[in-house]
Scaffold this active site. Structure first.
Site, PDB file in Angstrom:
ATOM      1  N   LEU A  47      42.500  30.411  44.710  1.00  0.00           N
ATOM      2  CA  LEU A  47      41.487  30.784  45.707  1.00  0.00           C
ATOM      3  C   LEU A  47      40.128  30.135  45.420  1.00  0.00           C
ATOM      4  CD1 LEU A  47      40.272  32.829  47.867  1.00  0.00           C
ATOM      5  CD2 LEU A  47      40.189  34.503  46.010  1.00  0.00           C
ATOM      6  N   TYR A 171      44.114  43.766  32.277  1.00  0.00           N
ATOM      7  CA  TYR A 171      43.275  42.665  32.780  1.00  0.00           C
ATOM      8  C   TYR A 171      41.848  42.820  32.277  1.00  0.00           C
ATOM      9  CZ  TYR A 171      41.038  39.852  36.552  1.00  0.00           C
ATOM     10  OH  TYR A 171      40.301  38.951  37.290  1.00  0.00           O
ATOM     11  N   PRO A 198      32.243  37.555  38.721  1.00  0.00           N
ATOM     12  CA  PRO A 198      32.237  37.722  40.171  1.00  0.00           C
ATOM     13  C   PRO A 198      32.726  39.113  40.564  1.00  0.00           C
ATOM     14  CG  PRO A 198      33.699  35.907  39.484  1.00  0.00           C
ATOM     15  CD  PRO A 198      33.392  36.746  38.276  1.00  0.00           C
ATOM     16  N   THR A 199      32.233  39.601  41.700  1.00  0.00           N
ATOM     17  CA  THR A 199      32.806  40.807  42.294  1.00  0.00           C
ATOM     18  C   THR A 199      34.081  40.393  43.040  1.00  0.00           C
ATOM     19  OG1 THR A 199      31.243  40.446  44.094  1.00  0.00           O
ATOM     20  CG2 THR A 199      30.663  42.126  42.481  1.00  0.00           C
ATOM     21  N   ASN A 200      34.646  41.266  43.876  1.00  0.00           N
ATOM     22  CA  ASN A 200      35.905  40.925  44.564  1.00  0.00           C
ATOM     23  C   ASN A 200      35.714  39.677  45.436  1.00  0.00           C
ATOM     24  OD1 ASN A 200      36.032  43.716  43.757  1.00  0.00           O
ATOM     25  ND2 ASN A 200      37.898  43.878  44.974  1.00  0.00           N
ATOM     26  N   HIS A 214      45.102  41.234  46.324  1.00  0.00           N
ATOM     27  CA  HIS A 214      43.918  42.077  46.413  1.00  0.00           C
ATOM     28  C   HIS A 214      43.825  42.681  47.805  1.00  0.00           C
ATOM     29  CE1 HIS A 214      42.496  39.845  42.771  1.00  0.00           C
ATOM     30  NE2 HIS A 214      42.056  41.052  42.491  1.00  0.00           N
ATOM     31  N   LYS A 222      49.137  42.699  56.119  1.00  0.00           N
ATOM     32  CA  LYS A 222      49.726  43.930  56.691  1.00  0.00           C
ATOM     33  C   LYS A 222      49.359  44.069  58.167  1.00  0.00           C
ATOM     34  CE  LYS A 222      49.732  47.179  52.773  1.00  0.00           C
ATOM     35  NZ  LYS A 222      49.067  48.417  52.351  1.00  0.00           N
TER      36      LYS A 222
HETATM   37  P1  NAP Z   1      44.300  32.810  42.032  1.00  0.00           P
HETATM   38  O1  NAP Z   1      44.015  32.421  43.438  1.00  0.00           O
HETATM   39  O2  NAP Z   1      45.335  33.846  41.789  1.00  0.00           O
HETATM   40  O3  NAP Z   1      44.718  31.485  41.261  1.00  0.00           O
HETATM   41  C1  NAP Z   1      45.123  31.568  39.934  1.00  0.00           C
HETATM   42  C2  NAP Z   1      45.132  30.175  39.379  1.00  0.00           C
HETATM   43  O4  NAP Z   1      45.511  30.235  38.009  1.00  0.00           O
HETATM   44  C3  NAP Z   1      46.101  29.246  40.086  1.00  0.00           C
HETATM   45  O5  NAP Z   1      45.529  27.965  40.188  1.00  0.00           O
HETATM   46  C4  NAP Z   1      47.296  29.242  39.145  1.00  0.00           C
HETATM   47  O6  NAP Z   1      48.044  28.035  39.186  1.00  0.00           O
HETATM   48  C5  NAP Z   1      46.592  29.340  37.808  1.00  0.00           C
HETATM   49  N1  NAP Z   1      47.467  29.882  36.778  1.00  0.00           N
HETATM   50  C6  NAP Z   1      47.989  31.135  36.702  1.00  0.00           C
HETATM   51  N2  NAP Z   1      48.797  31.234  35.634  1.00  0.00           N
HETATM   52  C7  NAP Z   1      48.770  30.014  35.009  1.00  0.00           C
HETATM   53  C8  NAP Z   1      49.390  29.477  33.853  1.00  0.00           C
HETATM   54  N3  NAP Z   1      50.206  30.215  33.082  1.00  0.00           N
HETATM   55  N4  NAP Z   1      49.140  28.197  33.550  1.00  0.00           N
HETATM   56  C9  NAP Z   1      48.320  27.442  34.304  1.00  0.00           C
HETATM   57  N5  NAP Z   1      47.694  27.883  35.394  1.00  0.00           N
HETATM   58  C10 NAP Z   1      47.924  29.160  35.745  1.00  0.00           C
HETATM   59  O7  NAP Z   1      42.986  33.244  41.265  1.00  0.00           O
HETATM   60  P2  NAP Z   1      41.489  33.289  41.796  1.00  0.00           P
HETATM   61  O8  NAP Z   1      41.383  34.495  42.657  1.00  0.00           O
HETATM   62  O9  NAP Z   1      41.104  31.934  42.290  1.00  0.00           O
HETATM   63  O10 NAP Z   1      40.713  33.634  40.452  1.00  0.00           O
HETATM   64  C11 NAP Z   1      39.906  32.672  39.792  1.00  0.00           C
HETATM   65  C12 NAP Z   1      39.199  33.373  38.644  1.00  0.00           C
HETATM   66  O11 NAP Z   1      38.332  34.386  39.162  1.00  0.00           O
HETATM   67  C13 NAP Z   1      40.138  34.094  37.679  1.00  0.00           C
HETATM   68  O12 NAP Z   1      39.705  33.893  36.362  1.00  0.00           O
HETATM   69  C14 NAP Z   1      40.021  35.558  38.064  1.00  0.00           C
HETATM   70  O13 NAP Z   1      40.283  36.394  36.974  1.00  0.00           O
HETATM   71  C15 NAP Z   1      38.581  35.617  38.513  1.00  0.00           C
HETATM   72  N6  NAP Z   1      38.273  36.687  39.477  1.00  0.00           N
HETATM   73  C16 NAP Z   1      38.991  36.804  40.622  1.00  0.00           C
HETATM   74  C17 NAP Z   1      38.661  37.808  41.533  1.00  0.00           C
HETATM   75  C18 NAP Z   1      39.388  37.963  42.860  1.00  0.00           C
HETATM   76  O14 NAP Z   1      39.065  38.903  43.613  1.00  0.00           O
HETATM   77  N7  NAP Z   1      40.332  37.103  43.204  1.00  0.00           N
HETATM   78  C19 NAP Z   1      37.598  38.682  41.259  1.00  0.00           C
HETATM   79  C20 NAP Z   1      36.878  38.512  40.081  1.00  0.00           C
HETATM   80  C21 NAP Z   1      37.226  37.506  39.195  1.00  0.00           C
HETATM   81  P3  NAP Z   1      49.259  27.785  40.245  1.00  0.00           P
HETATM   82  O15 NAP Z   1      48.829  28.377  41.558  1.00  0.00           O
HETATM   83  O16 NAP Z   1      49.358  26.299  40.309  1.00  0.00           O
HETATM   84  O17 NAP Z   1      50.462  28.469  39.700  1.00  0.00           O
HETATM   85  P1  GDP Z   2      40.181  46.360  42.723  1.00  0.00           P
HETATM   86  O1  GDP Z   2      38.900  46.084  43.422  1.00  0.00           O
HETATM   87  O2  GDP Z   2      40.278  45.705  41.421  1.00  0.00           O
HETATM   88  O3  GDP Z   2      40.462  47.821  42.662  1.00  0.00           O
HETATM   89  O4  GDP Z   2      41.371  45.680  43.507  1.00  0.00           O
HETATM   90  P2  GDP Z   2      41.850  45.536  45.023  1.00  0.00           P
HETATM   91  O5  GDP Z   2      41.288  44.306  45.620  1.00  0.00           O
HETATM   92  O6  GDP Z   2      43.324  45.622  44.932  1.00  0.00           O
HETATM   93  O7  GDP Z   2      41.259  46.768  45.860  1.00  0.00           O
HETATM   94  C1  GDP Z   2      41.769  48.039  45.655  1.00  0.00           C
HETATM   95  C2  GDP Z   2      41.203  49.047  46.647  1.00  0.00           C
HETATM   96  O8  GDP Z   2      41.649  48.744  47.979  1.00  0.00           O
HETATM   97  C3  GDP Z   2      41.728  50.445  46.338  1.00  0.00           C
HETATM   98  O9  GDP Z   2      40.791  51.409  46.749  1.00  0.00           O
HETATM   99  C4  GDP Z   2      42.978  50.502  47.201  1.00  0.00           C
HETATM  100  O10 GDP Z   2      43.389  51.843  47.476  1.00  0.00           O
HETATM  101  C5  GDP Z   2      42.478  49.802  48.447  1.00  0.00           C
HETATM  102  N1  GDP Z   2      43.565  49.235  49.279  1.00  0.00           N
HETATM  103  C6  GDP Z   2      43.876  49.642  50.555  1.00  0.00           C
HETATM  104  N2  GDP Z   2      44.921  48.957  51.002  1.00  0.00           N
HETATM  105  C7  GDP Z   2      45.275  48.064  50.037  1.00  0.00           C
HETATM  106  C8  GDP Z   2      46.276  47.069  49.961  1.00  0.00           C
HETATM  107  O11 GDP Z   2      47.078  46.838  50.862  1.00  0.00           O
HETATM  108  N3  GDP Z   2      46.324  46.326  48.801  1.00  0.00           N
HETATM  109  C9  GDP Z   2      45.432  46.527  47.776  1.00  0.00           C
HETATM  110  N4  GDP Z   2      45.504  45.753  46.692  1.00  0.00           N
HETATM  111  N5  GDP Z   2      44.489  47.502  47.818  1.00  0.00           N
HETATM  112  C10 GDP Z   2      44.409  48.246  48.938  1.00  0.00           C
END
Ligand code: NAP
Ligand code: GDP
Length: 349
Positions: A47, A171, A198-200, A214, A222
């Site tokens: 992402l 995590y 970062p936040t969500n 997420h 959905k």
């Molecule tokens: P993502 O969309 O799930 O992508 C995960 C990435 O990590 C993909 O490029 C995946 O590669 C790679 N990866 C996973 N397992 C691996 C492995 N064993 N070896 C090599 N590469 C691997 O994640 P994102 O949401 O972009 O997250 C980026 C960063 O932001 C992460 O550190 C996450 O913890 C942090 N973060 C995310 C959120 C959120 O809401 N998404 C919030 C706060 C912080 P492939 O796809 O090629 O398999």
């Molecule tokens: P978090 O912020 O780390 O808790 O992760 P999420 O992005 O999964 O958000 C979770 C919050 O969204 C919780 O309050 C869940 O009850 C609510 N939620 C509602 N519907 C969904 C769903 O379809 N998937 C997920 N992941 N969370 C949901």
């Protein structure tokens, strides 16, 4: 890219951030020269990685070359594979985005994997940066790392003040260790390892799995299915929890700024303002509107709410970038929904 506007040309000084480090480094880091920094972006297929790729492709940054690595390039849980990747790419800087990532329900089910895979990846990447003389490493924490029982707003000084919410402890503890490891490498070896919090995050190229994703990508998928099948749109939990959502494009611009301009080794929260926090019910309603869904919306209170809120302060970020404009939530959500619908067959789900 001017960090204070959405899409204006880049006006940040073009000096490569790690030229000195590259010059002093072991020979293996030599692909980065005084005029060129090769940045290895782990998680380059995810992402945030894809958002960053779009930004630097549309608006190239002078003095930088980018290598966006996915898991096909190397399994980062395998230290030997990480070393081989570094020897191939010869980075002068590293943005470590790769992680085992998932929503609340994935975290509750796979807590061991969330701990083990993330610790293995960050340990291997960090140590390889050290061994290869890559002194500039930016890693990613998450606001999940903060204590569950705390005062609000949360800030960067509070990471280790108490246990995280139990739903995502694997995590959260793994990510907390990034902060600990950064400090240790910096104090023992004089590196400039740092981290963002970062936040969500949401946007294109997210994981739209209804079970493991997420909340935003999960609910978009959905709602899409509910509309297609003429069924109710079921939101998990009460809809009352609060979250701050940052659009992946905005976050990618902030990550670029961090890599180039942020000199502190203490972490920095990258978030929208506190007043932009929204409830899960607000999110569901915005998706209903963006998807033009006319059916019934149901809150399944038998499912978990997770942490009620994790309201984070972006005061530190605002000190550096007071004029940074985040994309309005509804606009970012609409763009994400339209992209999801247009690419339904191929999106990650
Ligand atoms: P993502 O969309 O799930 O992508 C995960 C990435 O990590 C993909 O490029 C995946 O590669 C790679 N990866 C996973 N397992 C691996 C492995 N064993 N070896 C090599 N590469 C691997 O994640 P994102 O949401 O972009 O997250 C980026 C960063 O932001 C992460 O550190 C996450 O913890 C942090 N973060 C995310 C959120 C959120 O809401 N998404 C919030 C706060 C912080 P492939 O796809 O090629 O398999
Ligand atoms: P978090 O912020 O780390 O808790 O992760 P999420 O992005 O999964 O958000 C979770 C919050 O969204 C919780 O309050 C869940 O009850 C609510 N939620 C509602 N519907 C969904 C769903 O379809 N998937 C997920 N992941 N969370 C949901």
């Amino acid at each position: 890219m001017d960090p204070s506007s959405n899409g204006a040309p880049l006006s940040i000084a073009a000096a490569p951030i790690d030229a000195a480090a590259a010059a002093n480094a072991t020979p293996a880091a030599a692909a980065s020269s005084p005029t060129k920094t090769v940045v290895l972006v782990t998680g380059g297929t995810g992402l945030v990685g894809q958002a960053l790729r779009e930004i630097v492709e549309a608006d190239p940054v002078e003095g930088y070359e980018w290598y966006f690595a996915g898991s096909k390039d190397a399994d980062l849980t395998d230290a030997a594979a990480v070393a081989a990747l570094f020897d191939r790419v010869k980075p002068g800087a590293c943005l470590h985005l790769a992680a085992y990532v998932g929503g609340l329900f994935a975290n509750m089910t796979h807590r061991v994997e969330f701990w083990r895979r993330n610790v293995a990846m960050q340990d291997a990447v960090m140590h390889c940066c050290h061994e290869r003389g890559v002194r500039r490493l930016v890693s990613c924490l998450s606001t999940c790392v903060f204590p569950d029982k705390t005062t609000y707003p949360i800030d960067e000084t509070m990471i280790h003040d108490g246990p995280p919410h139990s739903s995502n402890e694997g995590y959260a503890y793994a990510k907390r260790m990034v902060d600990v490891q950064n400090r240790m490498y910096n104090s023992q070896h004089g590196h400039e390892f740092t981290a963002v919090i970062p936040t969500n995050i949401f946007g294109k190229f997210d994981n739209f799995s209804v079970s493991d994703g997420h909340v935003i990508p999960g609910l978009i998928h959905k709602c899409y299915l509910a509309k297609k099948n003429g069924e109710a749109f079921v939101v998990s939990g009460s809809g009352k929890p609060l979250r701050q959502f940052v659009f992946s494009k905005d976050l990618a611009r902030l990550m670029l700024w961090t890599l180039r301009e942020y000199k502190e080794t203490d972490p920095i929260i990258l978030s929208v303002d506190e007043e932009d926090e929204v409830s899960i019910a607000d999110v569901a309603n915005a998706i209903v509107s963006a998807m033009d869904f006319k059916g019934e919306v149901v809150f399944d209170t038998s499912r978990a709410d997770g942490q009620f809120k994790k309201t984070a302060s972006n005061k530190k970020l605002r000190k550096y970038l007071p004029d940074f404009k985040f994309t309005p939530f509804e606009d970012a959500l609409k763009e994400t929904v339209e992209w999801f619908v247009a690419n339904y067959e191929t999106v990650r789900k």
